[in-house]
Design an enzyme around this catalytic site. Structure first.
Site, PDB file in Angstrom:
ATOM      1  N   GLU A  12       0.907  -1.170   0.044  1.00 11.88           N
ATOM      2  CA  GLU A  12       0.139   0.147  -0.036  1.00 11.88           C
ATOM      3  C   GLU A  12       0.817   1.123   0.015  1.00 11.88           C
ATOM      4  O   GLU A  12       0.215   2.416   0.142  1.00 11.88           O
ATOM      5  CB  GLU A  12      -0.997   0.105   1.044  1.00 11.88           C
ATOM      6  CG  GLU A  12      -0.342   0.157   2.602  1.00 11.88           C
ATOM      7  CD  GLU A  12       0.124  -1.292   3.313  1.00 11.88           C
ATOM      8  OE1 GLU A  12      -0.048  -1.464   4.497  1.00 11.88           O
ATOM      9  OE2 GLU A  12       0.371  -2.113   2.426  1.00 11.88           O
ATOM     10  N   LEU A  14       3.721   4.091   1.459  1.00 12.27           N
ATOM     11  CA  LEU A  14       3.923   4.888   2.664  1.00 12.27           C
ATOM     12  C   LEU A  14       2.639   5.504   3.114  1.00 12.27           C
ATOM     13  O   LEU A  14       2.549   6.777   2.882  1.00 12.27           O
ATOM     14  CB  LEU A  14       4.955   5.741   2.684  1.00 12.27           C
ATOM     15  CG  LEU A  14       6.515   5.240   2.719  1.00 12.27           C
ATOM     16  CD1 LEU A  14       7.706   6.210   2.342  1.00 12.27           C
ATOM     17  CD2 LEU A  14       6.735   4.605   3.998  1.00 12.27           C
ATOM     18  N   HIS A  15       1.320   4.737   3.275  1.00 14.59           N
ATOM     19  CA  HIS A  15       0.002   5.326   3.609  1.00 14.59           C
ATOM     20  C   HIS A  15      -0.191   4.792   5.197  1.00 14.59           C
ATOM     21  O   HIS A  15       0.173   3.758   5.441  1.00 14.59           O
ATOM     22  CB  HIS A  15      -0.770   5.122   2.423  1.00 14.59           C
ATOM     23  CG  HIS A  15      -0.445   5.600   1.086  1.00 14.59           C
ATOM     24  ND1 HIS A  15      -0.612   6.727   0.941  1.00 14.59           N
ATOM     25  CD2 HIS A  15       0.090   5.245   0.063  1.00 14.59           C
ATOM     26  CE1 HIS A  15      -0.328   7.139  -0.239  1.00 14.59           C
ATOM     27  NE2 HIS A  15       0.262   6.007  -0.655  1.00 14.59           N
ATOM     28  N   ALA A  16      -0.899   5.694   5.648  1.00 14.31           N
ATOM     29  CA  ALA A  16      -1.534   5.473   7.107  1.00 14.31           C
ATOM     30  C   ALA A  16      -0.564   4.463   7.940  1.00 14.31           C
ATOM     31  O   ALA A  16       0.246   5.058   8.467  1.00 14.31           O
ATOM     32  CB  ALA A  16      -3.080   4.544   6.940  1.00 14.31           C
ATOM     33  N   PRO A  18       1.728   2.086   7.385  1.00 13.37           N
ATOM     34  CA  PRO A  18       3.162   1.964   7.128  1.00 13.37           C
ATOM     35  C   PRO A  18       3.963   3.276   7.356  1.00 13.37           C
ATOM     36  O   PRO A  18       4.899   3.227   7.872  1.00 13.37           O
ATOM     37  CB  PRO A  18       3.239   1.569   5.654  1.00 13.37           C
ATOM     38  CG  PRO A  18       2.118   0.965   5.477  1.00 13.37           C
ATOM     39  CD  PRO A  18       0.890   1.700   6.295  1.00 13.37           C
TER      40      PRO A  18
END
Length: 93
Positions: A12, A14-16, A18
């Site tokens: 996914e 580098l979102h939320a 991670p």
């Protein structure tokens, strides 16, 4: 200046979650680190909003840099975290 080029291992990107894991690790490294994607300007790796603003997707290359003493070890640890998409950074890394 120490630099590491690394491919984002989290599917996914580098979102939320991670990004949160990465920012915590960057903060815990104890050295100032910047992160950049492509031709974008480097941003503070310890800032959640700055990291999210990069929009780094899984499989994209990012660049981690630092001019601080001890930067090589810190960047090696962060690069491993990002490239392997780890849920947390083991103490032994």
């Amino acid at each position: 200046m120490a630099e590491r080029r690394v491919t984002v291992g989290w599917a996914e990107g580098l979102h939320a979650r991670p990004a949160s894991i990465f920012v915590r690790a960057a903060t815990a490294s104890g050295v100032p680190v910047t992160i950049a994607k492509g031709d974008s300007s480097p941003v503070n790796a310890a800032s959640m909003l700055a990291v999210l603003s990069l929009g780094a997707q899984g499989g994209e290359e990012i660049v981690l840099t630092s001019e601080a003493e001890g930067a090589d070890a810190a960047l090696d640890r962060l690069a491993k975290l990002v490239s392997e998409g780890l849920e947390e950074l083991p103490e032994t890394v």
